[in-house]
Design a protein around this motif. Structure first.
Motif, PDB file in Angstrom:
ATOM      1  N   ASN A  69       0.831  -1.208   0.000  1.00  0.00           N
ATOM      2  CA  ASN A  69       0.000   0.000   0.000  1.00  0.00           C
ATOM      3  C   ASN A  69       0.864   1.254   0.000  1.00  0.00           C
ATOM      4  N   ALA A  70       1.943   1.210   0.797  1.00  0.00           N
ATOM      5  CA  ALA A  70       2.858   2.357   0.849  1.00  0.00           C
ATOM      6  C   ALA A  70       3.498   2.592  -0.521  1.00  0.00           C
ATOM      7  N   LEU A  71       3.979   1.527  -1.144  1.00  0.00           N
ATOM      8  CA  LEU A  71       4.622   1.659  -2.459  1.00  0.00           C
ATOM      9  C   LEU A  71       3.616   2.090  -3.525  1.00  0.00           C
ATOM     10  N   ALA A  72       2.387   1.609  -3.411  1.00  0.00           N
ATOM     11  CA  ALA A  72       1.364   1.967  -4.395  1.00  0.00           C
ATOM     12  C   ALA A  72       0.959   3.430  -4.269  1.00  0.00           C
ATOM     13  N   ALA A  73       1.116   3.978  -3.070  1.00  0.00           N
ATOM     14  CA  ALA A  73       0.703   5.364  -2.820  1.00  0.00           C
ATOM     15  C   ALA A  73       1.819   6.378  -3.051  1.00  0.00           C
ATOM     16  N   ALA A  74       3.057   5.879  -3.151  1.00  0.00           N
ATOM     17  CA  ALA A  74       4.221   6.779  -3.158  1.00  0.00           C
ATOM     18  C   ALA A  74       4.577   7.306  -4.552  1.00  0.00           C
ATOM     19  N   ASP A  75       5.133   8.513  -4.567  1.00  0.00           N
ATOM     20  CA  ASP A  75       5.746   9.052  -5.786  1.00  0.00           C
ATOM     21  C   ASP A  75       7.170   8.520  -5.892  1.00  0.00           C
ATOM     22  N   GLU A  76       7.835   8.426  -4.739  1.00  0.00           N
ATOM     23  CA  GLU A  76       9.206   7.943  -4.749  1.00  0.00           C
ATOM     24  C   GLU A  76       9.518   7.147  -3.497  1.00  0.00           C
ATOM     25  N   ILE A  77      10.615   6.398  -3.576  1.00  0.00           N
ATOM     26  CA  ILE A  77      11.090   5.605  -2.437  1.00  0.00           C
ATOM     27  C   ILE A  77      12.489   6.064  -2.081  1.00  0.00           C
ATOM     28  N   ILE A  78      12.737   6.176  -0.768  1.00  0.00           N
ATOM     29  CA  ILE A  78      14.104   6.338  -0.293  1.00  0.00           C
ATOM     30  C   ILE A  78      14.421   5.104   0.537  1.00  0.00           C
ATOM     31  N   VAL A  79      15.568   4.495   0.258  1.00  0.00           N
ATOM     32  CA  VAL A  79      15.930   3.234   0.906  1.00  0.00           C
ATOM     33  C   VAL A  79      17.086   3.441   1.884  1.00  0.00           C
ATOM     34  N   PRO A  80      16.825   3.395   3.202  1.00  0.00           N
ATOM     35  CA  PRO A  80      17.938   3.456   4.154  1.00  0.00           C
ATOM     36  C   PRO A  80      18.678   2.122   4.158  1.00  0.00           C
ATOM     37  N   MET A  81      19.994   2.183   4.226  1.00  0.00           N
ATOM     38  CA  MET A  81      20.789   0.955   4.299  1.00  0.00           C
ATOM     39  C   MET A  81      21.872   1.118   5.351  1.00  0.00           C
ATOM     40  N   GLN A  82      22.066   0.090   6.161  1.00  0.00           N
ATOM     41  CA  GLN A  82      23.186   0.120   7.106  1.00  0.00           C
ATOM     42  C   GLN A  82      24.472  -0.130   6.336  1.00  0.00           C
TER      43      GLN A  82
END
Ligand SMILES: Nc1ncnc2c1ncn2[C@@H]1O[C@H](COP(=O)(O)OP(=O)(O)OP(=O)(O)O)[C@@H](O)[C@H]1O
Ligand SMILES: Nc1ncnc2c1ncn2[C@@H]1O[C@H](COP(=O)(O)OP(=O)(O)OP(=O)(O)O)[C@@H](O)[C@H]1O
Ligand SMILES: [Mg+2]
Ligand SMILES: [Mg+2]
Lengths: 261, 261
Positions: A141-154
């Motif tokens: 649902n979050a991905l379907a609603a988003a314009d963009e994604i930011i991916v935090p990575m350790q």
């Protein structure tokens, strides 16, 4: 209104810390920001001072009972930053949503309604979705609603693991539900800058995903871990800390602003 | 043969680091130890040098295709330490196991067979189950098969969250499937000992779970994060490091051995 999903199905990588503090930094640059918690752990909500055990209505009601977002949005202690909170009730949501028609776009619908009507006269510039460490229906649902994604990575050995799975799900969401979804960038989090391991992981990320890694890196800083216990963003808790500087730099880079050093 | 589940559904708290290095420390005290990976991420397997992409048979086959554990167990680089590896195939296991009769005790059965027949003449003293960050069927299998649970916890604000959920599942497993299951202890992991936050979280854990917290605390030590990238336990990678000392102290405490300082 730009919707940014802060997403990585791996646990403990810095999603909540980033959703809250990048959100706060964007508010610090004068924008109106909503931190929308889509994680039944409710960490993002707690982080900005919401008492998640005392919530009358939350994201659970928004997603399963047709409650509008404006009914649950509240201000935080920081000017320009609002919160749409979650708590453990949300863990019941996926099961209830699974048989609903259009079950993957319920959040999208609610956000469109918010964009149209606003919240008590406020129209948000940015909505940051604090995602759960999973690739289930809530995260979809979050991905379907988003314009963009930011991916935090350790910046640790297993950092890149699972990313291909995330990219796969992003590809499917983009193909079937949300063609405008793009990966805006990867943020290196909890970075222990003195170690060779961190630098090797950075090179690794850069070689797999050229041009995706933000210049701004979030260093390991205990102030970032302490702030949530006071229900504050880093900018209220310790605005001079490395943690505050790093998230401010990330927000500036995101906005395309040059910061004088 | 004592089976210990290293379990906490929260991501990134130190389960794998503990399963591998506590296992290695117990081997260092002369015991025969098996690290059994029940996490589709396969981190525990990678940590001890297994090439998880090249696996012919893995825990997936053991749990869904009646393959005996002895067919997949292999030695590691460390004397006395063996591994039963997993890889991403295991993520398909839960779906396949869900309709099997006795689906929660498949692992228990396989471990009983191992206890009886041994592995190429080796009879293990300890089996450490490296659990996934979830409370699904795989983790239930681990709890159903275990004699005891050790719970790694980060010394950070959200550490205790989810513990009541874990305790609830443990209670149900104990009542319906495995009455001998007990929580052996909680290990404070990734501890930044200089910070007041860590000490406050320690007090918090002690007040909620008196007598459960091990004296030995695992400090934040980059060597522990580097070791897996070489496919080694901390005792091969850097036996003099704080990480090695802390896991050796934990093993000694577990065994009831006094270590001269
Ligand atoms: N840069 C940092 N420096 C120090 N501590 C940090 C930093 N970033 C995050 N932390 C701490 O690490 C822990 C995990 O971070 P966080 O909660 O942001 O991760 P997450 O990806 O949201 O986790 P989850 O998958 O459980 O939702 C928290 O206790 C947080 O306070
Ligand atoms: N004491 C420590 N000092 C420094 N780094 C550590 C320590 N313990 C764990 N780490 C690092 O933190 C990360 C998470 O640890 P680990 O993989 O053991 O957690 P986990 O609970 O098994 O995670 P998951 O839920 O994904 O299975 C790893 O990169 C690991 O190398
Ligand atoms: Mg989070
Ligand atoms: Mg693990």
């Amino acid at each position: 209104m730009k919707v940014i999903a802060i997403s990585n199905q791996k646990g403990g990588v810095g999603k909540t810390t980033t959703a809250v503090n990048l959100g706060a930094a964007l508010a610090g640059f004068g924008h109106r920001v909503l931190v929308l918690d889509v994680d039944p752990q409710g960490n993002g909500s707690t982080h900005v001072g919401v008492d998640i055990y005392g919530l009358e209505k939350s994201m659970y009601d928004v997603l399963t009972d047709d409650v509008p977002l404006t009914a649950i949005i509240r201000p935080t202690g920081l000017e320009g930053l609002h919160c749409a909170p979650s708590n453990i009730d949300l863990s019941g949501a996926e099961v209830e949503m699974v048989s609903a028609v259009g079950r993957e776009t319920i959040l999208k619908e609610k956000l469109e309604e918010l964009q149209e009507k606003g919240h008590e006269g406020v129209f948000f510039d940015y909505v940051l979705l604090d995602c759960a460490p999973s690739l289930g229906l809530l995260s979809v649902n979050a991905l379907a609603a988003a314009d963009e994604i930011i991916v935090p990575m350790q910046t640790e050995f297993f950092a890149l693991q699972g990313i291909s799975k995330l990219m796969e799900v992003v590809g499917i969401v983009r193909k079937r539900i949300n063609p405008r979804l793009e990966i805006r960038g990867i943020v290196a989090c909890r970075m222990d800058t003195r170690t060779r391991l961190a630098l090797e992981v950075i090179e690794d990320i850069q070689s797999h995903f050229p041009n995706l890694l933000f210049e701004a890196r979030i260093r390991q800083n205990v102030k970032l871990a302490e702030a949530p216990s006071f229900g504050q963003t880093i900018f209220e808790y310790d605005p001079e800390s490395n943690g505050a500087q790093d998230y401010r730099a990330l927000a500036a880079e995101y906005l395309g602003i040059q910061l004088e050093d």
